[in-house]
Structure formats: C-alpha cells, structure tokens
Design a protein around this motif. Structure first.
Motif, mmCIF file in Angstrom:
data_model
loop_
_atom_site.group_PDB
_atom_site.id
_atom_site.type_symbol
_atom_site.label_atom_id
_atom_site.label_comp_id
_atom_site.label_asym_id
_atom_site.label_seq_id
_atom_site.Cartn_x
_atom_site.Cartn_y
_atom_site.Cartn_z
ATOM 1 N N TYR A 18 53.494 53.058 35.063
ATOM 2 C CA TYR A 18 52.437 52.959 36.058
ATOM 3 C C TYR A 18 51.338 52.070 35.495
ATOM 4 N N TRP A 71 57.270 60.311 38.061
ATOM 5 C CA TRP A 71 57.574 60.491 39.487
ATOM 6 C C TRP A 71 58.245 59.247 40.057
ATOM 7 N N LEU A 72 57.701 58.091 39.750
ATOM 8 C CA LEU A 72 58.260 56.855 40.280
ATOM 9 C C LEU A 72 59.631 56.532 39.689
ATOM 10 N N ARG A 132 51.076 66.520 40.431
ATOM 11 C CA ARG A 132 52.454 66.621 40.924
ATOM 12 C C ARG A 132 52.543 67.182 42.344
ATOM 13 N N TRP A 162 53.800 63.485 49.031
ATOM 14 C CA TRP A 162 54.133 62.095 49.393
ATOM 15 C C TRP A 162 55.645 61.940 49.506
ATOM 16 N N THR A 163 56.368 62.487 48.557
ATOM 17 C CA THR A 163 57.829 62.395 48.593
ATOM 18 C C THR A 163 58.393 62.995 49.875
ATOM 19 N N VAL A 189 52.613 60.117 36.989
ATOM 20 C CA VAL A 189 52.898 59.153 38.058
ATOM 21 C C VAL A 189 54.112 58.300 37.690
ATOM 22 N N SER A 225 46.047 54.233 46.382
ATOM 23 C CA SER A 225 45.903 54.399 44.937
ATOM 24 C C SER A 225 44.510 54.874 44.564
ATOM 25 N N LEU A 248 44.574 58.686 44.875
ATOM 26 C CA LEU A 248 45.387 59.268 43.815
ATOM 27 C C LEU A 248 44.626 59.225 42.493
ATOM 28 N N LEU A 305 51.934 64.314 44.647
ATOM 29 C CA LEU A 305 53.066 63.391 44.687
ATOM 30 C C LEU A 305 54.252 63.981 45.442
ATOM 31 N N ASP A 306 54.462 65.278 45.297
ATOM 32 C CA ASP A 306 55.540 65.940 46.034
ATOM 33 C C ASP A 306 55.293 65.861 47.544
ATOM 34 N N PHE A 337 53.890 53.761 50.184
ATOM 35 C CA PHE A 337 54.685 53.817 48.958
ATOM 36 C C PHE A 337 55.168 52.420 48.593
#
Length: 245
Positions: free
Chosen positions: A187, A204-205, A154, A160-161, A201, A140, A143, A157-158, A172
């Motif tokens: 968040y 995304w979550l 984004r 990470w996905t 964020v 975190s 980030l 985050l992508d 995660f």
C-alpha cells in the motif's frame, strides 16, 4: 445498526461527559475567550463545525485526561457533523486523532464498539458516492482518517469487500490504481507512522478471496453498464488484470 441510530446512541452514551465554562484549550494564541464562550454556551446538538473548530480543534494539544473528557463530550456532535461530510478541522484525516485510540484503556468497551460501528456505517455511506464524496474528498481520505486514528480497520475493509453497489467497485478500481503498487505488493500510504494500518490494507489488497470478489464485481460492471466512460472501462480492465496476477 443504521448510521443515524449510531449517532443517536452516542448522545446517550456520552451524556455523562459534562463540561464547565472553561475548556482545556490553549488560550495564549489558539482559542479566544469569545470562541470558547460561544462553544460552551451553545447546545451540543446545535454546535456548528466552525464554532467547534474555533473553540476546540484550533487549540494546541494538551494530552491530558481533561482534554479527552472534553473530547468525549463533543464526540456525538463530531460524529454527527462528520456523517454529513462537515468536518470541524482543516484536515479531514486529523479529525479523530484527539480520541487517543492507541490507548484503549481510556475507553469503555461499549464506547469502543460504538466508534467501530460508526466507522463501518460511515464508510459504507462513503462507498455510495463516485468518484468523490459531497465534500470533494476521495475514499482513501476517509480510510486514512480512521487508520491514523487507530480505529479497527479490518471491519471497514470487510464492509468494502461485501458492498454490492457499482460505486463501491469503481472506488476500489480507483484505489488500486492510485494507492497500491502490485509490483511490490504494498500500500502506498506513507504520510502516517501507523505501520500496522499500512500492513492491514496491503494484506487486504493481496488477499485471494478479496481479489476474487472484486474481479467478479468488475466483470459484472463491464457486462451490465455499456455506457461507461472509455477511461473507466480501460482502468477497470487494468485492475482486473492486476487482481488476477
């Protein structure tokens, strides 16, 4: 592009931002003549984080065009130090605030693209460590570092996905437990004023496709790693339940 390639490209891209023997820094109480001289007389690739901190990052902000020009001069070395978890300022989250990325017109499109490439590749490197990176910070922190400095979040985050290693999934898991409130679908990050970052964020979550991907990855970890710590197993199951809510 590999992280090392991004850094090498930055040295070439920012080489025109040359400096003189004095910097636009606060000499009244922040930076000494000796610290300034040590910084400007050291070859850029040899500047240490401590020299950069004492001669530049310890200074109060001027918010001038010259200050940003000098930041661009030092930027390749800053990126190189950060890539090795060696940060030239006390607070990791603040290392990129001097870039003024909320004013994108002060940057060329190529410069902005390089910074985005760096953020994604560095974050992917961070995703290879669990539970903490070599400097002792959690995911975190990095980030937030990019978010408060107005990097495009984004793409990070992508990455990470789409990461497939076990460490990224466990990170995660920790992130959801420590940073997200599924009762309010928000968040938790409140230590900065970048509401857009927090919203990105949170969205995304809450994204169904993201939750599905991580749910599958958690199932895989629980099935393939029988020697996991009991707390990790319990937390992973909890996060899976949250993802399926």
């Amino acid at each position: 592009m590999l992280l090392e390639e991004v850094i090498e490209k930055s040295y070439k891209l920012f080489e025109s931002y040359t400096i003189g023997q004095t910097l636009d820094v606060c000499k009244r109480c922040c930076v000494s003549d000796a610290d300034e001289a040590r910084l400007v007389n050291t070859p850029l690739r040899e500047v240490s984080s401590s020299v950069l901190r004492a001669g530049y990052f310890e200074s109060a902000r001027a918010y001038t065009d010259r200050e940003l020009w000098e930041m661009k001069h030092f930027l390749p070395r800053v990126l190189e130090l950060v890539s090795n978890f060696d940060f030239p300022c006390v607070s990791v989250e603040e290392v990129f605030l001097r870039l003024e990325l909320h004013q994108p017109k002060r940057w060329t499109s190529e410069e902005l693209q390089l910074l985005q490439d760096f953020s994604v590749e560095f974050f992917k490197k961070c995703l290879s460590y669990y539970p903490y990176s070599p400097d002792g910070d959690d995911i975190s922190t990095y980030l937030t570092m990019f978010g408060v400095a107005h990097f495009p979040v984004r793409p990070i985050l992508d990455a990470w996905t789409n990461a497939e290693n076990t460490e990224s999934t466990l990170l995660f898991k920790d992130f959801v437990i420590n940073e997200f409130n599924y009762q309010t679908s928000s968040y938790f990050e409140t230590q900065n004023e970048n509401e857009t970052f927090n919203e990105i964020v949170s969205n995304w979550l809450n994204d169904a496709a993201v939750k599905s991907k991580f749910s599958i990855k958690i199932d895989s970890i629980l099935a393939e790693h029988q020697n996991l710590d009991a707390d990790v197993i319990q937390e992973s199951r909890l996060v899976k339940e949250l993802l399926n809510m």
